[in-house]
Design a protein around this motif. Structure first.
Motif, PDB file in Angstrom:
ATOM      1  N   HIS A  63       0.714  -1.239   0.022  1.00  0.00           N
ATOM      2  CA  HIS A  63      -0.122  -0.051   0.044  1.00  0.00           C
ATOM      3  C   HIS A  63       0.780   1.261  -0.108  1.00  0.00           C
ATOM      4  N   ARG A  64       1.907   1.304  -0.917  1.00  0.00           N
ATOM      5  CA  ARG A  64       2.758   2.490  -1.118  1.00  0.00           C
ATOM      6  C   ARG A  64       3.491   2.755   0.237  1.00  0.00           C
ATOM      7  N   ASP A  65       3.577   1.812   1.157  1.00  0.00           N
ATOM      8  CA  ASP A  65       4.575   1.775   2.365  1.00  0.00           C
ATOM      9  C   ASP A  65       5.629   0.873   2.223  1.00  0.00           C
ATOM     10  N   THR A  66       6.662   0.996   3.047  1.00  0.00           N
ATOM     11  CA  THR A  66       7.774   0.155   3.052  1.00  0.00           C
ATOM     12  C   THR A  66       7.843  -0.619   4.462  1.00  0.00           C
ATOM     13  N   TYR A  67       8.154  -1.802   4.363  1.00  0.00           N
ATOM     14  CA  TYR A  67       7.994  -2.594   5.821  1.00  0.00           C
ATOM     15  C   TYR A  67       9.060  -3.562   5.873  1.00  0.00           C
ATOM     16  N   ARG A  68       9.635  -3.576   7.116  1.00  0.00           N
ATOM     17  CA  ARG A  68      10.685  -4.574   7.404  1.00  0.00           C
ATOM     18  C   ARG A  68      10.061  -5.609   8.201  1.00  0.00           C
ATOM     19  N   CYS A  69      10.415  -6.829   7.714  1.00  0.00           N
ATOM     20  CA  CYS A  69      10.056  -8.350   8.570  1.00  0.00           C
ATOM     21  C   CYS A  69      10.881  -8.158   9.677  1.00  0.00           C
ATOM     22  N   LEU A  70      10.156  -8.438  10.913  1.00  0.00           N
ATOM     23  CA  LEU A  70      10.540  -8.451  12.096  1.00  0.00           C
ATOM     24  C   LEU A  70      10.962 -10.041  12.883  1.00  0.00           C
ATOM     25  N   GLN A  71       9.959 -10.703  12.231  1.00  0.00           N
ATOM     26  CA  GLN A  71      10.225 -12.341  12.386  1.00  0.00           C
ATOM     27  C   GLN A  71      10.034 -13.242  11.152  1.00  0.00           C
ATOM     28  N   SER A  72      10.760 -14.057  10.783  1.00  0.00           N
ATOM     29  CA  SER A  72      10.700 -15.008   9.842  1.00  0.00           C
ATOM     30  C   SER A  72       9.423 -15.584   9.976  1.00  0.00           C
ATOM     31  N   HIS A  73       8.715 -15.831   8.775  1.00  0.00           N
ATOM     32  CA  HIS A  73       7.341 -16.383   8.919  1.00  0.00           C
ATOM     33  C   HIS A  73       6.599 -16.721   7.564  1.00  0.00           C
ATOM     34  N   THR A  74       5.671 -17.410   7.375  1.00  0.00           N
ATOM     35  CA  THR A  74       5.089 -17.699   6.140  1.00  0.00           C
ATOM     36  C   THR A  74       3.755 -16.935   6.211  1.00  0.00           C
ATOM     37  N   SER A  75       3.428 -15.804   5.300  1.00  0.00           N
ATOM     38  CA  SER A  75       2.451 -15.004   5.578  1.00  0.00           C
ATOM     39  C   SER A  75       1.050 -15.570   5.401  1.00  0.00           C
ATOM     40  N   LEU A  76      -0.027 -15.092   5.996  1.00  0.00           N
ATOM     41  CA  LEU A  76      -1.432 -15.292   5.954  1.00  0.00           C
ATOM     42  C   LEU A  76      -2.031 -13.880   5.433  1.00  0.00           C
ATOM     43  N   PRO A  77      -3.205 -14.101   4.789  1.00  0.00           N
ATOM     44  CA  PRO A  77      -3.976 -13.014   4.362  1.00  0.00           C
ATOM     45  C   PRO A  77      -4.052 -12.069   5.645  1.00  0.00           C
ATOM     46  N   GLU A  78      -4.434 -12.468   6.958  1.00  0.00           N
ATOM     47  CA  GLU A  78      -4.803 -11.490   7.735  1.00  0.00           C
ATOM     48  C   GLU A  78      -3.400 -10.846   8.352  1.00  0.00           C
ATOM     49  N   TRP A  79      -2.254 -11.570   7.921  1.00  0.00           N
ATOM     50  CA  TRP A  79      -1.013 -10.947   8.398  1.00  0.00           C
ATOM     51  C   TRP A  79      -0.374  -9.823   7.728  1.00  0.00           C
ATOM     52  N   ALA A  80      -1.321  -8.911   6.900  1.00  0.00           N
ATOM     53  CA  ALA A  80      -0.591  -8.012   6.101  1.00  0.00           C
ATOM     54  C   ALA A  80       0.394  -7.103   6.924  1.00  0.00           C
ATOM     55  N   PRO A  81       1.252  -6.643   6.340  1.00  0.00           N
ATOM     56  CA  PRO A  81       2.284  -5.578   7.139  1.00  0.00           C
ATOM     57  C   PRO A  81       1.451  -4.425   7.757  1.00  0.00           C
ATOM     58  N   ASP A  82       0.516  -3.805   7.339  1.00  0.00           N
ATOM     59  CA  ASP A  82      -0.142  -2.853   7.910  1.00  0.00           C
ATOM     60  C   ASP A  82      -1.351  -3.392   9.131  1.00  0.00           C
ATOM     61  N   LEU A  83      -1.317  -4.607   9.167  1.00  0.00           N
ATOM     62  CA  LEU A  83      -2.161  -5.283  10.242  1.00  0.00           C
ATOM     63  C   LEU A  83      -1.446  -6.011  11.648  1.00  0.00           C
ATOM     64  N   MET A  84      -0.113  -6.159  11.154  1.00  0.00           N
ATOM     65  CA  MET A  84       0.581  -7.072  12.158  1.00  0.00           C
ATOM     66  C   MET A  84       1.896  -6.444  12.694  1.00  0.00           C
ATOM     67  N   PRO A  85       1.831  -5.351  13.420  1.00  0.00           N
ATOM     68  CA  PRO A  85       2.938  -4.740  13.981  1.00  0.00           C
ATOM     69  C   PRO A  85       3.814  -5.721  14.531  1.00  0.00           C
ATOM     70  N   ALA A  86       3.478  -6.873  15.140  1.00  0.00           N
ATOM     71  CA  ALA A  86       4.489  -7.923  15.658  1.00  0.00           C
ATOM     72  C   ALA A  86       5.297  -8.530  14.814  1.00  0.00           C
ATOM     73  N   LEU A  87       4.844  -8.447  13.291  1.00  0.00           N
ATOM     74  CA  LEU A  87       5.649  -9.062  12.555  1.00  0.00           C
ATOM     75  C   LEU A  87       6.191  -8.001  11.544  1.00  0.00           C
ATOM     76  N   TRP A  88       5.716  -6.842  11.472  1.00  0.00           N
ATOM     77  CA  TRP A  88       6.225  -5.715  10.532  1.00  0.00           C
ATOM     78  C   TRP A  88       6.482  -4.272  11.092  1.00  0.00           C
ATOM     79  N   GLN A  89       7.565  -3.734  10.748  1.00  0.00           N
ATOM     80  CA  GLN A  89       7.733  -2.358  11.118  1.00  0.00           C
ATOM     81  C   GLN A  89       7.863  -1.419   9.725  1.00  0.00           C
ATOM     82  N   GLN A  90       7.007  -0.503   9.954  1.00  0.00           N
ATOM     83  CA  GLN A  90       7.041   0.472   8.779  1.00  0.00           C
ATOM     84  C   GLN A  90       8.408   1.086   8.889  1.00  0.00           C
ATOM     85  N   VAL A  91       9.087   1.504   7.628  1.00  0.00           N
ATOM     86  CA  VAL A  91      10.359   2.170   7.644  1.00  0.00           C
ATOM     87  C   VAL A  91      10.094   3.314   6.856  1.00  0.00           C
TER      88      VAL A  91
END
Length: 91
Positions: A63-91
């Protein structure tokens, strides 16, 4: 030539006006196309998608933003970067 009704109407309008606008798919916003980059946007080959394996530290576009993965994982639809701050950090 066998034209179905909607195509015949478009053809008639073009012939009547002499005007035909051609818009490239990315500008027209075809569903599934990545966003069109604007001035100052960072362009990534790696847009976030569900069902992908991401490693800690990996950067993705979402969504026009950049995110850094915080924990290695296999993504699920409900784990989008803008929805899961435990997995992603906006940079």
């Amino acid at each position: 030539m066998n034209l179905r009704r909607p195509h015949a109407a478009v053809l008639a309008a073009v012939l009547a006006t002499g005007f035909l606008a051609v818009v490239p798919p990315a500008v027209a916003g075809v569903p599934g196309d990545p966003p069109v980059p604007g001035p100052g946007d960072v362009i990534y080959d790696n847009f976030w998608q569900p069902g992908m394996q991401y490693k800690a530290g990996e950067l993705v576009g979402h969504h026009r933003d950049t995110y850094r993965c915080l924990q290695s994982h296999t993504s699920l639809p409900e784990w989008a970067p803008d929805l899961m701050p435990a997995l992603w950090q906006q940079v």
